[in-house]
Enzyme design. Sequence first.
Site, PDB file in Angstrom:
ATOM      1  N   LYS A   1      37.146  31.132  28.020  1.00  0.00           N
ATOM      2  CA  LYS A   1      35.511  31.767  28.569  1.00  0.00           C
ATOM      3  C   LYS A   1      34.604  30.605  28.616  1.00  0.00           C
ATOM      4  O   LYS A   1      33.446  31.014  29.391  1.00  0.00           O
ATOM      5  CB  LYS A   1      35.215  32.815  27.753  1.00  0.00           C
TER       6      LYS A   1
ATOM      7  N   ASP B   1      30.869  35.599  34.106  1.00  0.00           N
ATOM      8  CA  ASP B   1      31.605  35.058  33.016  1.00  0.00           C
ATOM      9  C   ASP B   1      32.685  34.523  33.490  1.00  0.00           C
ATOM     10  O   ASP B   1      33.922  35.233  33.529  1.00  0.00           O
ATOM     11  CB  ASP B   1      31.684  36.227  31.839  1.00  0.00           C
TER      12      ASP B   1
ATOM     13  N   GLU C   1      33.820  37.187  36.619  1.00  0.00           N
ATOM     14  CA  GLU C   1      33.532  38.583  36.160  1.00  0.00           C
ATOM     15  C   GLU C   1      32.053  38.895  36.552  1.00  0.00           C
ATOM     16  O   GLU C   1      31.031  38.372  36.192  1.00  0.00           O
ATOM     17  CB  GLU C   1      33.586  38.731  34.752  1.00  0.00           C
TER      18      GLU C   1
ATOM     19  N   ASP D   1      28.505  38.015  24.460  1.00  0.00           N
ATOM     20  CA  ASP D   1      29.295  38.966  25.630  1.00  0.00           C
ATOM     21  C   ASP D   1      29.897  40.164  25.290  1.00  0.00           C
ATOM     22  O   ASP D   1      30.477  40.052  24.294  1.00  0.00           O
ATOM     23  CB  ASP D   1      30.420  38.003  26.458  1.00  0.00           C
TER      24      ASP D   1
ATOM     25  N   ARG E   1      42.395  33.266  33.063  1.00  0.00           N
ATOM     26  CA  ARG E   1      43.066  34.411  32.454  1.00  0.00           C
ATOM     27  C   ARG E   1      44.434  33.809  31.954  1.00  0.00           C
ATOM     28  O   ARG E   1      44.920  34.465  31.041  1.00  0.00           O
ATOM     29  CB  ARG E   1      43.470  35.448  33.549  1.00  0.00           C
TER      30      ARG E   1
ATOM     31  N   GLU F   1      28.674  40.740  35.920  1.00  0.00           N
ATOM     32  CA  GLU F   1      28.055  41.109  34.806  1.00  0.00           C
ATOM     33  C   GLU F   1      26.458  41.055  34.860  1.00  0.00           C
ATOM     34  O   GLU F   1      26.077  40.484  35.909  1.00  0.00           O
ATOM     35  CB  GLU F   1      28.427  40.263  33.409  1.00  0.00           C
TER      36      GLU F   1
ATOM     37  N   GLU G   1      41.726  42.485  38.104  1.00  0.00           N
ATOM     38  CA  GLU G   1      41.733  44.076  38.630  1.00  0.00           C
ATOM     39  C   GLU G   1      42.123  44.381  39.983  1.00  0.00           C
ATOM     40  O   GLU G   1      42.800  45.022  40.299  1.00  0.00           O
ATOM     41  CB  GLU G   1      40.146  44.818  38.187  1.00  0.00           C
TER      42      GLU G   1
ATOM     43  N   GLN H   1      43.552  32.668  28.676  1.00  0.00           N
ATOM     44  CA  GLN H   1      42.936  33.877  27.616  1.00  0.00           C
ATOM     45  C   GLN H   1      44.202  34.647  27.362  1.00  0.00           C
ATOM     46  O   GLN H   1      44.347  34.961  26.018  1.00  0.00           O
ATOM     47  CB  GLN H   1      42.219  34.847  28.691  1.00  0.00           C
TER      48      GLN H   1
ATOM     49  N   HIS I   1      36.197  48.696  33.585  1.00  0.00           N
ATOM     50  CA  HIS I   1      36.921  47.407  33.408  1.00  0.00           C
ATOM     51  C   HIS I   1      37.833  47.293  32.343  1.00  0.00           C
ATOM     52  O   HIS I   1      38.932  46.876  32.423  1.00  0.00           O
ATOM     53  CB  HIS I   1      35.991  46.231  33.394  1.00  0.00           C
TER      54      HIS I   1
ATOM     55  N   THR J   1      29.521  29.702  32.013  1.00  0.00           N
ATOM     56  CA  THR J   1      28.881  30.987  32.399  1.00  0.00           C
ATOM     57  C   THR J   1      27.630  30.645  33.305  1.00  0.00           C
ATOM     58  O   THR J   1      26.694  30.119  33.124  1.00  0.00           O
ATOM     59  CB  THR J   1      28.253  31.519  30.897  1.00  0.00           C
TER      60      THR J   1
HETATM   61 CA    CA Z   1      33.121  39.100  30.161  1.00  0.00          CA
END
Ligand code: CA
Length: 424
Positions: free
Chosen positions: A252, A232, A198, A126, A236, A200, A373, A239, A133, A256
């Site tokens: 993560k 993804d 996420e 990734d 948080r 992507e 975000e 993380q 971002h 996925t």
């Molecule tokens: Ca990602």
Amino acid sequence: MIDATHDPALRSWVDVPAGHDFPVQNLPLGIFSAAASAPRAGMAIGERIVDLAALAAAGLLKLDAALVAGPTLNALLADAAARQTVRRQVSALLTDESHRAAVEPHLVQVREASLHLPCRVGDYTDFYVGIHHATNIGRLFRPDAPLLPNYKYVPIGYHGRASTVRVSGAPVVRPHGQRKGPSEDAPTFGPCRRLDYELEMGVWIGRGNDLGQPIPIAEAGTHVAGLCLLNDWSARDLQAWEYVPLGPFLAKNFLTSVSPWVVTAEALAPFRIAQALRPEGDPAPLPYLSDLGDQARGAFAIDLFVHLSTAATRAAGSAPVRLAASAARHMYWTVAQMITHHSSNGCALQPGDLLGTGTISGPDDASLGSLIEMSRGGAQPVALPGGETRTFLEDGDEVTLTARAVAEGFVPIGFGACVGRIAG
Ligand code: CA
């Protein structure tokens, strides 16, 4: 790369609803099964799937039947010539009424099929090329210097976990892990409290490279078999506690999700655009990442969307709410630069490897590709129609990613959906 298969005047004898993601100009590749048939290769056209294995067996496709027999697309994606041959032959079969009687028995209704992961994913990497971002996330931690000094020199990435890549629709099981809030003295172990998505794009690698043989930037495009949507899923709270100093790990790799259809490099040829010029003052890419052709047409005119439905909105019969509209042009590095950088130390990529771009947010509030975000790190709840709010995902929430490639003079094509619902 533009040929008769992209002709906007082409129409199929298969009924394709207006504005559908899969007109005859798209012909994305996937792996499906239906009724008693084992997983095999198919091409989507409208709400139907062309059974490529059956076409080959019937002598209607001239190619090595093993390439489409299933249960993965790795070998077909690796062979660009075969991929192009299938595209040209199927385009001809589906647009010439005289082939209808022979081909129609080999069409399957999508609603009667199961879609599978298109490839055996050997490795998943990734990246982090969505500069808005990266800036937004960096600002949460370093308001004065959101981007770290390496960002404009290095296409930043990390090695993800191939064993937990799943096709769209797989349930999202809320992971457990160590969580330590800023006001807590010590971590506790329990269910993730800050579960996020996420937005992507995924890159399916076609031809690989041998160990020790870097892929030059001018050739990197020939290693791209196609693109998909990729979510993804991110914990948080896990993380924030675990990522120092080695980066993402258990936050993560619990899941996925990817969309089932590989929109091929060939289908995307009309939608190549110039890479956005770097802002004044940014460094030029180092020579090994610089190529005029890549800068001229290494980016993609693809619009990206995130929608959310909740248990409450579904119970009320409400449509999913759009959380974001972004675009692939917000990538600071091109796909070719990602591939060349990845292999620049001699690392071997293999057919069916999957690269994520990183979250692709745009510059404004309506184009943010993750909840962290949108909610400013959880500080500002996001209001949903119907009175609900979200800082992060709740059980029952369903996130849908979609995308559409648009270019003047060509029929727009889409990617299908990448969907995941939080179990519970
Ligand atoms: Ca990602």
